[in-house]
Enzyme design. Sequence first.
Site, PDB file in Angstrom:
ATOM      1  N   CYS A   1       0.865  -1.176   0.000  1.00 41.30           N
ATOM      2  CA  CYS A   1       0.000   0.000   0.000  1.00 41.30           C
ATOM      3  C   CYS A   1       0.900   1.224   0.000  1.00 41.30           C
ATOM      4  O   CYS A   1       2.069   1.133   0.360  1.00 41.30           O
ATOM      5  CB  CYS A   1      -0.895   0.008   1.237  1.00 41.30           C
ATOM      6  SG  CYS A   1      -2.177   1.267   1.138  1.00 41.30           S
TER       7      CYS A   1
ATOM      8  N   CYS B   1      -3.656   6.125   0.018  1.00 40.11           N
ATOM      9  CA  CYS B   1      -3.148   4.818  -0.407  1.00 40.11           C
ATOM     10  C   CYS B   1      -2.740   4.759  -1.875  1.00 40.11           C
ATOM     11  O   CYS B   1      -2.640   3.676  -2.459  1.00 40.11           O
ATOM     12  CB  CYS B   1      -4.182   3.747  -0.073  1.00 40.11           C
ATOM     13  SG  CYS B   1      -4.535   3.673   1.707  1.00 40.11           S
TER      14      CYS B   1
ATOM     15  N   LYS C   1     -11.952  -4.924   3.289  1.00 38.44           N
ATOM     16  CA  LYS C   1     -11.351  -4.088   4.323  1.00 38.44           C
ATOM     17  C   LYS C   1     -12.242  -2.890   4.544  1.00 38.44           C
ATOM     18  O   LYS C   1     -12.476  -2.080   3.644  1.00 38.44           O
ATOM     19  CB  LYS C   1      -9.956  -3.644   3.855  1.00 38.44           C
ATOM     20  CG  LYS C   1      -9.297  -2.632   4.755  1.00 38.44           C
ATOM     21  CD  LYS C   1      -7.870  -2.368   4.300  1.00 38.44           C
ATOM     22  CE  LYS C   1      -7.221  -1.262   5.094  1.00 38.44           C
ATOM     23  NZ  LYS C   1      -5.826  -1.039   4.691  1.00 38.44           N
TER      24      LYS C   1
ATOM     25  N   ARG D   1     -10.518   7.633   4.284  1.00 33.29           N
ATOM     26  CA  ARG D   1     -10.345   6.587   3.282  1.00 33.29           C
ATOM     27  C   ARG D   1     -11.662   6.004   2.778  1.00 33.29           C
ATOM     28  O   ARG D   1     -11.695   4.938   2.198  1.00 33.29           O
ATOM     29  CB  ARG D   1      -9.499   5.456   3.866  1.00 33.29           C
ATOM     30  CG  ARG D   1      -8.130   5.885   4.387  1.00 33.29           C
ATOM     31  CD  ARG D   1      -7.145   4.721   4.301  1.00 33.29           C
ATOM     32  NE  ARG D   1      -6.018   4.827   5.205  1.00 33.29           N
ATOM     33  CZ  ARG D   1      -5.018   5.698   5.106  1.00 33.29           C
ATOM     34  NH1 ARG D   1      -5.009   6.585   4.117  1.00 33.29           N
ATOM     35  NH2 ARG D   1      -4.033   5.686   5.973  1.00 33.29           N
TER      36      ARG D   1
ATOM     37  N   LYS E   1     -10.978  -7.722   7.227  1.00 29.88           N
ATOM     38  CA  LYS E   1     -10.397  -6.807   8.217  1.00 29.88           C
ATOM     39  C   LYS E   1     -11.331  -5.642   8.493  1.00 29.88           C
ATOM     40  O   LYS E   1     -11.909  -5.128   7.551  1.00 29.88           O
ATOM     41  CB  LYS E   1      -9.080  -6.305   7.612  1.00 29.88           C
ATOM     42  CG  LYS E   1      -8.374  -5.230   8.369  1.00 29.88           C
ATOM     43  CD  LYS E   1      -7.179  -4.778   7.577  1.00 29.88           C
ATOM     44  CE  LYS E   1      -6.619  -3.541   8.241  1.00 29.88           C
ATOM     45  NZ  LYS E   1      -5.622  -2.897   7.460  1.00 29.88           N
TER      46      LYS E   1
ATOM     47  N   TYR F   1      -1.180  -8.664  16.622  1.00 31.54           N
ATOM     48  CA  TYR F   1      -0.087  -8.135  17.447  1.00 31.54           C
ATOM     49  C   TYR F   1       0.095  -8.980  18.700  1.00 31.54           C
ATOM     50  O   TYR F   1       1.087  -8.838  19.404  1.00 31.54           O
ATOM     51  CB  TYR F   1      -0.371  -6.666  17.802  1.00 31.54           C
ATOM     52  CG  TYR F   1      -0.583  -5.822  16.554  1.00 31.54           C
ATOM     53  CD1 TYR F   1       0.508  -5.408  15.795  1.00 31.54           C
ATOM     54  CD2 TYR F   1      -1.859  -5.516  16.091  1.00 31.54           C
ATOM     55  CE1 TYR F   1       0.319  -4.688  14.622  1.00 31.54           C
ATOM     56  CE2 TYR F   1      -2.061  -4.799  14.931  1.00 31.54           C
ATOM     57  CZ  TYR F   1      -0.963  -4.390  14.197  1.00 31.54           C
ATOM     58  OH  TYR F   1      -1.149  -3.691  13.034  1.00 31.54           O
TER      59      TYR F   1
HETATM   60  C1  PBG Z   1      -2.437   0.186   4.978  1.00 31.07           C
HETATM   61  C2  PBG Z   1      -2.871  -0.575   6.177  1.00 31.07           C
HETATM   62  C3  PBG Z   1      -3.580  -0.136   7.303  1.00 31.07           C
HETATM   63  C4  PBG Z   1      -3.627  -1.225   8.177  1.00 31.07           C
HETATM   64  C5  PBG Z   1      -3.005  -2.288   7.541  1.00 31.07           C
HETATM   65  N1  PBG Z   1      -2.563  -1.869   6.308  1.00 31.07           N
HETATM   66  C6  PBG Z   1      -4.097   1.210   7.670  1.00 31.07           C
HETATM   67  C7  PBG Z   1      -5.220   1.813   6.934  1.00 31.07           C
HETATM   68  O1  PBG Z   1      -5.818   1.251   6.020  1.00 31.07           O
HETATM   69  O2  PBG Z   1      -5.496   2.969   7.276  1.00 31.07           O
HETATM   70  C8  PBG Z   1      -4.233  -1.224   9.545  1.00 31.07           C
HETATM   71  C9  PBG Z   1      -3.734  -2.268  10.461  1.00 31.07           C
HETATM   72  C10 PBG Z   1      -4.070  -2.072  11.894  1.00 31.07           C
HETATM   73  O3  PBG Z   1      -4.851  -1.188  12.275  1.00 31.07           O
HETATM   74  O4  PBG Z   1      -3.516  -2.833  12.694  1.00 31.07           O
HETATM   75  N2  PBG Z   1      -3.403   0.585   4.110  1.00 31.07           N
END
Ligand code: PBG
Length: 352
Positions: free
Chosen positions: A135, A145, A222, A244, A275, A340
């Site tokens: 990304c 992004c 997502k 976003r 996600k 995590y």
């Molecule tokens: C990149 C990305 C994001 C996360 C993973 N890849 C941030 C977003 O989309 O703003 C979030 C991961 C997390 O919150 O642990 N686009």
Amino acid sequence: MEDQKLTTATSESSGVSAASPRPRRLRLSASIRRLVRETALRPDDLIYPLFIRHGQDLKLPIESMPGQFQLSLDRLSAEAEAIADLGIPAVLLFGIPAVKDACGSDNFNPAGIIPRAIAIIKEAAPDLIVISDMCFCEYTDHGHCGLINSPGNAHFDPNLPLGYLLNDPTLELLARASVVHARAGADIIAPSGMLDGMVAAIRRALDGDAMSHVAIMSYAAKAASVFYGPFRHAAHSAPGFGDRRQYQLDPANRREALREIALDADEGADILLVKPALPCLDILNEARRRFDLPLAAYQVSGEYAMIHGAARQGWLDLERSALESLVSIKRAGADMIISYFAKDAVAWLASA
Ligand code: PBG
């Protein structure tokens, strides 16, 4: 006398007829519970995210994600070995570049932060699967992004709104960066920007560069979630303006999420990702029913931070809350979980 009658009348064996179901029989002891347990969390299920930065001998704590750090490149070998030794099969990489620009060029620079990190990890722990988050938000100066429609930009399109994320020009950059990461040794490319056609564009580019062995884990569904807040702080990737929602899914939409997943499966994704995890268990579960591909779920930064925050207050037990959420994500249908908690979970499982 009276007492005895009462006891008899309410005793377990006489109060309910023999035919009544008694599911509690299978919960009587820890051993029988083990015997009938349907879902088991294993180290093999887990993927651990890493935040990588420049500098020397740095392990900077991320305040909103207790126990997580930004690591400098020179600390990566030891970290990769430790993760592999725990039996965690894979890591997911996020980079914090030294310089950001309008097109996020560090992401496709062969000497950029992530290509360097990939090479270091593959050398230190060759069997550890390296997944490269693909990304541009960590690399662009505006924090979005991909390329943004603005006058002065080579791809400026006056017919499109200002501030619009330019889809197809961004696909070219994603394809280019994916090839760079694959050449550096990435095993899996994980496009996370929710751009239309990103999986097909990356697949074509990898195949065209003799990288047909490199897999794609697509962030297929997502949501535009508030739960990414701590991550954006950790990866310095908060958007400089707007949000976003023009590319990530409305969290209210389940059918649309499933359409997105179907598109990515058709485009050639090897692994489908949903996600955030707990807020999307219904989508995960429906994806499990509809698709045969391996499914991943991302327990995101906000999910992690919530559990830690409550545990700090003494309101929740950290270990049990973390393990219960992970096992719930697996039960809903995930074959693998990005978390995590991965390192802690392995230790907790070993001592259980
Ligand atoms: C990149 C990305 C994001 C996360 C993973 N890849 C941030 C977003 O989309 O703003 C979030 C991961 C997390 O919150 O642990 N686009």
